[in-house]
Design a protein around this motif. Structure first.
Motif, PDB file in Angstrom:
ATOM      1  N   LEU A 170      40.108  42.955  33.081  1.00 52.66           N
ATOM      2  CA  LEU A 170      39.426  41.672  32.998  1.00 52.66           C
ATOM      3  C   LEU A 170      38.420  41.533  34.130  1.00 52.66           C
ATOM      4  CD1 LEU A 170      42.377  39.231  32.169  1.00 52.66           C
ATOM      5  CD2 LEU A 170      40.890  40.472  30.585  1.00 52.66           C
ATOM      6  N   ASN A 171      37.319  40.860  33.828  1.00 46.72           N
ATOM      7  CA  ASN A 171      36.308  40.550  34.831  1.00 46.72           C
ATOM      8  C   ASN A 171      36.068  39.047  34.812  1.00 46.72           C
ATOM      9  OD1 ASN A 171      34.101  40.994  36.729  1.00 46.72           O
ATOM     10  ND2 ASN A 171      32.740  40.543  34.998  1.00 46.72           N
ATOM     11  N   ALA A 172      36.413  38.382  35.904  1.00 49.04           N
ATOM     12  CA  ALA A 172      36.250  36.931  35.974  1.00 49.04           C
ATOM     13  C   ALA A 172      34.824  36.544  36.336  1.00 49.04           C
ATOM     14  CB  ALA A 172      37.227  36.334  36.976  1.00 49.04           C
ATOM     15  N   PHE A 173      34.228  37.279  37.257  1.00 47.27           N
ATOM     16  CA  PHE A 173      32.857  36.978  37.647  1.00 47.27           C
ATOM     17  C   PHE A 173      32.273  38.184  38.370  1.00 47.27           C
ATOM     18  CE2 PHE A 173      35.898  35.077  40.582  1.00 47.27           C
ATOM     19  CZ  PHE A 173      35.570  35.673  41.786  1.00 47.27           C
ATOM     20  N   ASP A 174      30.960  38.299  38.346  1.00 43.98           N
ATOM     21  CA  ASP A 174      30.268  39.383  39.045  1.00 43.98           C
ATOM     22  C   ASP A 174      30.127  39.037  40.527  1.00 43.98           C
ATOM     23  OD1 ASP A 174      29.940  40.775  36.641  1.00 43.98           O
ATOM     24  OD2 ASP A 174      28.034  39.754  36.202  1.00 43.98           O
ATOM     25  N   GLY A 175      30.052  40.076  41.334  1.00 44.49           N
ATOM     26  CA  GLY A 175      29.866  39.867  42.764  1.00 44.49           C
ATOM     27  C   GLY A 175      31.126  39.458  43.493  1.00 44.49           C
ATOM     28  N   ALA A 176      32.311  39.744  42.918  1.00 45.27           N
ATOM     29  CA  ALA A 176      33.573  39.447  43.589  1.00 45.27           C
ATOM     30  C   ALA A 176      33.712  40.319  44.840  1.00 45.27           C
ATOM     31  CB  ALA A 176      34.746  39.697  42.633  1.00 45.27           C
ATOM     32  N   PRO A 177      34.500  39.877  45.823  1.00 44.98           N
ATOM     33  CA  PRO A 177      34.585  40.608  47.095  1.00 44.98           C
ATOM     34  C   PRO A 177      34.958  42.084  46.953  1.00 44.98           C
ATOM     35  CG  PRO A 177      35.601  38.456  47.318  1.00 44.98           C
ATOM     36  CD  PRO A 177      35.269  38.617  45.860  1.00 44.98           C
ATOM     37  N   LEU A 178      35.774  42.427  45.938  1.00 44.10           N
ATOM     38  CA  LEU A 178      36.220  43.811  45.810  1.00 44.10           C
ATOM     39  C   LEU A 178      35.478  44.578  44.722  1.00 44.10           C
ATOM     40  CD1 LEU A 178      40.081  43.349  46.282  1.00 44.10           C
ATOM     41  CD2 LEU A 178      38.358  43.998  47.973  1.00 44.10           C
ATOM     42  N   ASP A 179      34.332  44.023  44.256  1.00 42.61           N
ATOM     43  CA  ASP A 179      33.506  44.734  43.271  1.00 42.61           C
ATOM     44  C   ASP A 179      32.773  45.908  43.889  1.00 42.61           C
ATOM     45  OD1 ASP A 179      34.246  43.211  41.140  1.00 42.61           O
ATOM     46  OD2 ASP A 179      32.355  42.117  40.943  1.00 42.61           O
ATOM     47  N   ASP A 180      32.637  45.894  45.222  1.00 45.42           N
ATOM     48  CA  ASP A 180      31.988  46.993  45.939  1.00 45.42           C
ATOM     49  C   ASP A 180      32.874  47.395  47.108  1.00 45.42           C
ATOM     50  OD1 ASP A 180      29.017  47.356  44.864  1.00 45.42           O
ATOM     51  OD2 ASP A 180      29.444  45.199  44.898  1.00 45.42           O
ATOM     52  N   THR A 181      33.215  48.672  47.168  1.00 44.77           N
ATOM     53  CA  THR A 181      34.081  49.175  48.248  1.00 44.77           C
ATOM     54  C   THR A 181      33.531  50.481  48.793  1.00 44.77           C
ATOM     55  OG1 THR A 181      35.505  50.577  46.866  1.00 44.77           O
ATOM     56  CG2 THR A 181      36.078  48.230  46.987  1.00 44.77           C
ATOM     57  N   ALA A 182      34.081  50.872  49.907  1.00 46.10           N
ATOM     58  CA  ALA A 182      33.838  52.220  50.402  1.00 46.10           C
ATOM     59  C   ALA A 182      34.565  53.211  49.485  1.00 46.10           C
ATOM     60  CB  ALA A 182      34.361  52.342  51.832  1.00 46.10           C
ATOM     61  N   GLU A 183      34.285  54.480  49.656  1.00 43.69           N
ATOM     62  CA  GLU A 183      35.002  55.504  48.887  1.00 43.69           C
ATOM     63  C   GLU A 183      36.311  55.845  49.612  1.00 43.69           C
ATOM     64  OE1 GLU A 183      33.385  59.057  46.413  1.00 43.69           O
ATOM     65  OE2 GLU A 183      33.733  59.828  48.450  1.00 43.69           O
ATOM     66  N   PHE A 184      37.418  55.759  48.869  1.00 47.19           N
ATOM     67  CA  PHE A 184      38.734  56.070  49.418  1.00 47.19           C
ATOM     68  C   PHE A 184      39.143  57.468  48.956  1.00 47.19           C
ATOM     69  CE2 PHE A 184      38.539  51.515  48.572  1.00 47.19           C
ATOM     70  CZ  PHE A 184      38.906  50.962  49.785  1.00 47.19           C
ATOM     71  N   THR A 185      39.687  58.264  49.862  1.00 45.26           N
ATOM     72  CA  THR A 185      40.279  59.551  49.488  1.00 45.26           C
ATOM     73  C   THR A 185      41.790  59.419  49.582  1.00 45.26           C
ATOM     74  OG1 THR A 185      38.369  60.809  50.303  1.00 45.26           O
ATOM     75  CG2 THR A 185      40.440  62.010  50.025  1.00 45.26           C
TER      76      THR A 185
END
Length: 267
Positions: free
Chosen positions: A180-195
């Motif tokens: 589900l997507n509630a809204f665009d631009g949510a705080p966790l929509d963009d993250t660093a790359e995790f290994t």
């Protein structure tokens, strides 16, 4: 009188023994086979709803100290284990809070995971997503905590129809599930790359804008407590099927039961 007192004492002792062995059997069943679990939050909508009741399959991944109530199993590491699969819905012990969480396994050991503009990338490749309509629910208190849902069409009055975009996401191993997507631009929509380190797993909630998961550190740095990377010994079991579901604060509120979810398979 003496015989009556002896019979009474014997009856009490038999009751005590019956209760004791019932508790022992229930404890063994809960430790080795299936553990009951109530869904307390909306982080896994629409796969799991607040008030869903399920049994966690503890045989799926083997056993660790966290398989026993109060983490009392005298086990080092994991025994009789088998590796979970990408896309499994798993109940695990939170690494720092000591409570049980349920999320979807997204990243395996060695995987690189990141979010960009709300899109999931694994090992540098975007995960396939397709529109799957709109998820709707009433905007009203849900479950024992009376949680109000997040709506993409806010402001919605109480009792109104709450909407969120729904997509079908297909992971690299071919497992598909709804998100589900509630809204665009949510705080966790963009993250660093995790290994994902060896012996660890990366989890996310299907309700992407309402889930604190492996995208957020588990120690509370930055003001939010997420899940971070989850070591394999913290896995408790796989969620396979919803047994019962109720949207109300109490099971006695039969008018809030969701019969269409009874015995529903989880995918």
């Amino acid at each position: 009188m003496a015989d009556k007192a002896i019979r009474k004492e014997g009856g009490i002792w038999e009751t005590v023994k019956t209760v004791f062995w019932a508790l022992v059997i229930a404890g063994i069943f809960r430790t080795l086979f299936f553990q009951p679990f109530w869904i307390p939050s909306g982080s896994m909508k629409d796969t799991l709803l607040i008030g869903d009741f399920l049994f966690v399959n503890k045989m799926a991944y083997g056993y660790s100290r966290y398989s026993c109530p109060f983490s009392m199993c005298p086990i080092s590491g994991r025994i009789l284990g088998s590796e979970p699969k990408e896309g499994d819905v798993i109940v695990f012990r939170h690494p720092t809070l000591g409570v049980d969480y349920v999320k979807r396994l997204i990243g395996m050991p060695g995987d690189r995971v990141k979010m960009t503009d709300g899109r999931l990338f694994i090992n540098g490749q975007p995960v396939k997503t397709e529109p799957a309509g709109v998820f709707t629910e009433l905007k009203e208190p849900q479950g024992r905590a009376g949680t109000m849902p997040i709506c993409s069409n806010d402001p919605v009055p109480r009792g109104g129809v709450c909407e969120k975009e729904r997509f079908t996401e297909t992971l690299p191993n071919g497992v598909s599930h709804d998100i589900l997507n509630a809204f665009d631009g949510a705080p966790l929509d963009d993250t660093a790359e995790f290994t994902v380190p060896a012996g660890n797993y990366f989890f996310m909630g299907d309700n992407r804008d309402n889930s604190l998961d492996s995208r957020v550190d588990s120690t509370g740095r930055g003001g939010m407590v997420g899940v971070g990377m989850v070591p394999e010994e913290y896995l408790i079991g796989r969620a396979d099927r919803v047994i019962f579901s109720s949207a109300g604060k109490s099971l006695l509120y039969f008018w809030t039961w969701r019969p269409d979810r009874f015995f529903r398979a989880i995918r």
